[in-house]
Design a protein around this motif. Structure first.
Motif, mmCIF file in Angstrom:
data_model
loop_
_atom_site.group_PDB
_atom_site.id
_atom_site.type_symbol
_atom_site.label_atom_id
_atom_site.label_comp_id
_atom_site.label_asym_id
_atom_site.label_seq_id
_atom_site.Cartn_x
_atom_site.Cartn_y
_atom_site.Cartn_z
ATOM 1 N N HIS A 121 0.828 -1.212 0.000
ATOM 2 C CA HIS A 121 0.000 0.000 0.000
ATOM 3 C C HIS A 121 0.862 1.262 0.000
ATOM 4 C CE1 HIS A 121 -3.738 -2.117 0.081
ATOM 5 N NE2 HIS A 121 -3.318 -2.854 1.102
ATOM 6 N N LYS A 122 1.984 1.206 0.748
ATOM 7 C CA LYS A 122 2.886 2.369 0.776
ATOM 8 C C LYS A 122 3.405 2.671 -0.624
ATOM 9 C CE LYS A 122 5.154 2.189 5.260
ATOM 10 N NZ LYS A 122 6.354 1.785 5.958
ATOM 11 N N TRP A 123 3.804 1.617 -1.356
ATOM 12 C CA TRP A 123 4.371 1.834 -2.685
ATOM 13 C C TRP A 123 3.317 2.305 -3.699
ATOM 14 C CZ3 TRP A 123 8.931 3.144 -4.221
ATOM 15 C CH2 TRP A 123 10.049 2.777 -3.480
ATOM 16 N N VAL A 124 2.101 1.821 -3.543
ATOM 17 C CA VAL A 124 1.042 2.296 -4.454
ATOM 18 C C VAL A 124 0.895 3.809 -4.292
ATOM 19 C CG1 VAL A 124 -1.435 2.240 -4.951
ATOM 20 C CG2 VAL A 124 -0.206 0.086 -4.530
ATOM 21 N N ASP A 125 0.845 4.279 -3.041
ATOM 22 C CA ASP A 125 0.683 5.716 -2.792
ATOM 23 C C ASP A 125 1.916 6.496 -3.243
ATOM 24 O OD1 ASP A 125 -1.771 5.278 -1.769
ATOM 25 O OD2 ASP A 125 -1.124 5.241 0.332
ATOM 26 N N GLU A 126 3.074 5.963 -2.895
ATOM 27 C CA GLU A 126 4.334 6.614 -3.239
ATOM 28 C C GLU A 126 4.424 6.854 -4.748
ATOM 29 O OE1 GLU A 126 6.938 7.336 -1.155
ATOM 30 O OE2 GLU A 126 8.332 7.903 -2.762
ATOM 31 N N ARG A 127 4.091 5.829 -5.531
ATOM 32 C CA ARG A 127 4.223 5.939 -6.982
ATOM 33 C C ARG A 127 3.142 6.847 -7.586
ATOM 34 N NH1 ARG A 127 7.950 6.653 -8.834
ATOM 35 N NH2 ARG A 127 7.231 6.044 -10.883
ATOM 36 N N PHE A 128 1.941 6.792 -7.027
ATOM 37 C CA PHE A 128 0.877 7.671 -7.509
ATOM 38 C C PHE A 128 1.309 9.129 -7.306
ATOM 39 C CE2 PHE A 128 -2.987 10.119 -7.287
ATOM 40 C CZ PHE A 128 -3.828 9.525 -8.214
ATOM 41 N N ASN A 129 1.832 9.400 -6.108
ATOM 42 C CA ASN A 129 2.223 10.773 -5.776
ATOM 43 C C ASN A 129 3.409 11.259 -6.603
ATOM 44 O OD1 ASN A 129 0.213 10.776 -3.916
ATOM 45 N ND2 ASN A 129 1.538 10.247 -2.193
ATOM 46 N N TRP A 130 4.251 10.331 -7.058
ATOM 47 C CA TRP A 130 5.407 10.722 -7.868
ATOM 48 C C TRP A 130 4.946 11.377 -9.169
ATOM 49 C CZ3 TRP A 130 7.622 9.432 -12.660
ATOM 50 C CH2 TRP A 130 8.951 9.840 -12.845
ATOM 51 N N LYS A 175 -1.866 15.856 -13.854
ATOM 52 C CA LYS A 175 -3.061 16.291 -13.127
ATOM 53 C C LYS A 175 -3.718 15.096 -12.438
ATOM 54 C CE LYS A 175 -4.081 19.594 -16.661
ATOM 55 N NZ LYS A 175 -3.580 18.733 -17.721
ATOM 56 N N LYS A 176 -4.069 15.319 -11.180
ATOM 57 C CA LYS A 176 -4.639 14.239 -10.364
ATOM 58 C C LYS A 176 -5.864 13.612 -11.020
ATOM 59 C CE LYS A 176 -4.258 13.665 -5.477
ATOM 60 N NZ LYS A 176 -4.092 14.375 -4.252
ATOM 61 N N GLU A 177 -6.682 14.475 -11.658
ATOM 62 C CA GLU A 177 -7.924 13.942 -12.241
ATOM 63 C C GLU A 177 -7.648 13.044 -13.452
ATOM 64 O OE1 GLU A 177 -7.126 17.169 -12.009
ATOM 65 O OE2 GLU A 177 -7.721 18.313 -13.785
ATOM 66 N N ASN A 178 -6.421 13.078 -13.964
ATOM 67 C CA ASN A 178 -6.091 12.210 -15.098
ATOM 68 C C ASN A 178 -5.404 10.910 -14.674
ATOM 69 O OD1 ASN A 178 -7.170 13.851 -17.031
ATOM 70 N ND2 ASN A 178 -5.278 15.014 -17.331
ATOM 71 N N LEU A 179 -5.342 10.670 -13.369
ATOM 72 C CA LEU A 179 -4.704 9.459 -12.855
ATOM 73 C C LEU A 179 -5.683 8.700 -11.993
ATOM 74 C CD1 LEU A 179 -1.233 10.573 -11.429
ATOM 75 C CD2 LEU A 179 -1.591 9.114 -13.416
ATOM 76 N N LYS A 180 -5.638 7.379 -12.059
ATOM 77 C CA LYS A 180 -6.426 6.622 -11.085
ATOM 78 C C LYS A 180 -5.749 5.311 -10.734
ATOM 79 C CE LYS A 180 -9.761 4.315 -14.098
ATOM 80 N NZ LYS A 180 -11.017 4.516 -14.773
ATOM 81 N N ILE A 182 6.523 9.135 -20.665
ATOM 82 C CA ILE A 182 6.817 10.283 -21.532
ATOM 83 C C ILE A 182 5.552 10.694 -22.288
ATOM 84 C CG2 ILE A 182 8.027 10.930 -23.676
ATOM 85 C CD1 ILE A 182 10.497 9.568 -22.510
ATOM 86 N N LEU A 183 4.844 9.707 -22.802
ATOM 87 C CA LEU A 183 3.612 9.995 -23.532
ATOM 88 C C LEU A 183 2.604 10.696 -22.613
ATOM 89 C CD1 LEU A 183 2.293 9.694 -26.261
ATOM 90 C CD2 LEU A 183 1.506 7.409 -25.606
ATOM 91 N N ALA A 184 2.471 10.198 -21.388
ATOM 92 C CA ALA A 184 1.522 10.801 -20.454
ATOM 93 C C ALA A 184 1.939 12.234 -20.112
ATOM 94 C CB ALA A 184 1.425 9.963 -19.180
ATOM 95 N N PHE A 185 3.221 12.455 -19.862
ATOM 96 C CA PHE A 185 3.686 13.810 -19.535
ATOM 97 C C PHE A 185 3.471 14.766 -20.709
ATOM 98 C CE2 PHE A 185 6.063 11.768 -16.012
ATOM 99 C CZ PHE A 185 5.679 12.614 -14.989
ATOM 100 N N LEU A 186 3.661 14.279 -21.935
ATOM 101 C CA LEU A 186 3.451 15.145 -23.104
ATOM 102 C C LEU A 186 1.968 15.490 -23.249
ATOM 103 C CD1 LEU A 186 5.835 13.488 -25.754
ATOM 104 C CD2 LEU A 186 6.108 15.750 -24.718
#
Ligand code: ATP
Length: 429
Positions: free
Chosen positions: A206-215, A222-227, A305-309
């Motif tokens: 669970h720690k790593w799931v949160d850690e990676r999401f927050n990275w 944008k938070k709304e584009n991630l789930k 890279i694609l997501a950041f672009l």
């Protein structure tokens, strides 16, 4: 998506591989700006996971490994897609992509029965081509970490919990391709195998799931584009106890950017079985001996890279003109500053601009450009995401100041030439 693909080609981010020969399906080349962006992305990941943590070591294992590795990992027997082939157009399709009519989705033709297709790319090592010389281009970087677990524990005197991080190329003979670089046959992964004591694995997962999401959000997605999407039990890979995908809202739909899996002790135990080596960990304090569990955050460089672009692409109207910009995080931007002389026919202005550029180049990627009018030069830099443009004008020659323009706010500051480097270093932090 078309806009991103076109921008990538036009401005030197990503080209089709072997384009002059008509291209090679699902392989891509990073152009001058793409290469910088990729280096910056890897650097950002390495910095967050290796430099800034005290419980992760880095590794750079080879792509080619002993063929037994892939028997132990299950890739030789399990890394397969179930395919059907069209009897008319001969295209192969994953069985999941076939509709109820059981016809070819491309031409409507009749399909063959299902057969298994291994996704690994085979190759032969040495001068004699035989079954004994077969090995594989690695389909994931993870196994290079597992086989070096004991080497790292011993050489670095590591105690559990700790992780090993690696960035590197992987190869998969993907059947379904398309969506630009999203699914490539040669791609790069950024993976961590984090070794923990059995029983503490769920907490670390669970720690790593949160850690990676927050990275991803830290670097501007944008938070709304991630789930987060947790896998159902029947969806889990054969080795996994749990898995969560971090998905991004790509223009073609929500799709996996990174997977965080609880791989249990599956891989180390398999390697113990096939190699005959003891890969257990000995805990000095509790005098216990055990095979650690592993939490694996596994992301793709190319998909990131694609997501950041996609996420940073902006179109807006400024003074009735269309303005395209990449509001990409400063740490990732391929070029940090561009120095632009207002008048390129004034040698003193050109000289000052070039001197500033050369000075900035010592600290980060900076460029000089005088090949168009200032408006056009700004537009070019906006489109490739350069956070700062520095303009040298006639007044600069008398007041020894230049204009620094911010990509996102378009606010211009007048800064003393001697302070530019310091000013930018602070802003780019
Ligand atoms: P998918 O279901 O999309 O095929 P996967 O679950 O097989 O992906 P993993 O084996 O979990 O992918 O690999 C970890 C990461 O590696 C993925 O999250 C993705 O970012 C990246 N990756 C995997 N396959 C590819 C590919 N063919 N092209 C680009 N990146 C990939």
């Amino acid at each position: 998506m078309e806009k991103i693909v076109s921008l990538c080609k036009r401005r030197g981010f990503i080209f089709q591989s072997s384009e002059i020969y008509g291209g090679l399906a699902s392989t891509w080349d990073y152009g001058p700006l793409g290469a910088e962006l990729k280096r910056n992305l890897k650097e950002a990941w390495w910095r967050s996971n290796v430099f800034e943590r005290d419980d992760v070591e880095g590794l750079d294992a080879s792509i080619l490994m002993h063929p037994s590795v892939w028997i132990a990992s299950g890739h030789v027997s399990n890394f397969e897609d179930t395919l059907v082939e069209c009897k008319s157009c001969n295209k192969r399709h994953k069985i999941e992509s076939i509709g109820k009519d059981k016809k070819c989705p491309l031409c409507g033709g009749e399909l063959t029965g299902a057969h298994q297709f291994n996704l690994m790319l085979k190759t032969n090592l040495g001068p004699v081509k035989s079954d004994l010389s077969v090995t594989y281009m690695r389909p994931e970087t993870a196994q290079g970490i597992f086989v070096n677990f004991v080497n790292v524990v011993n050489s670095m005197r590591r105690k559990i919990p700790f992780g090993i991080a690696q960035i590197g190329k992987s190869f998969r003979n993907e059947v379904t391709t398309g969506n630009f670089t999203f699914r490539s046959r040669e791609f790069e992964q950024m993976e961590i195998e984090f070794f923990v004591k059995p029983g503490t694995d769920e907490e670390w997962y669970h720690k790593w799931v949160d850690e990676r999401f927050n990275w991803y959000t830290k670097f501007g997605i944008k938070k709304e584009n991630l789930k987060k999407r947790e896998h159902a039990k029947d969806e889990l890979a054969h080795y996994a106890k749990a898995c969560t995908d971090i998905e991004y809202n790509f223009p073609f739909g929500w799709s996996e950017l990174e997977g965080i899996a609880n791989r249990t002790d599956f891989d180390l135990k398999q390697h113990m079985k096939l190699s005959g080596q003891n890969l257990e960990y000995y805990d000095d304090e509790t005098k216990e001996r055990y095979v650690p569990y592993v939490i694996e955050p596994s992301g793709g460089i190319d998909r990131s890279i694609l997501a950041f672009l996609v996420d940073s692409y902006r179109e807006e109207k400024v003074k009735d003109q269309k303005r395209v910009s990449l509001a990409i995080h400063k740490a990732l931007a391929p070029i940090k500053a561009a120095v632009l002389p207002l008048l390129r026919n004034r040698p003193e202005i050109v000289k000052l601009a070039k001197d500033i550029t050369n000075d900035l180049k010592k600290s980060f990627k900076a460029m000089y450009d005088d090949t168009a009018s200032i408006g056009r030069l700004y537009r070019r830099q906006d489109e490739i995401g350069t956070p700062y443009c520095i303009t040298v004008d006639v007044d600069s020659l008398s007041d020894n100041k230049v204009t620094v323009r911010d990509r996102d706010t378009m606010i211009q500051d007048r800064i003393a030439v001697g302070m530019v480097k310091e000013f930018l270093a602070e802003k780019l932090k």
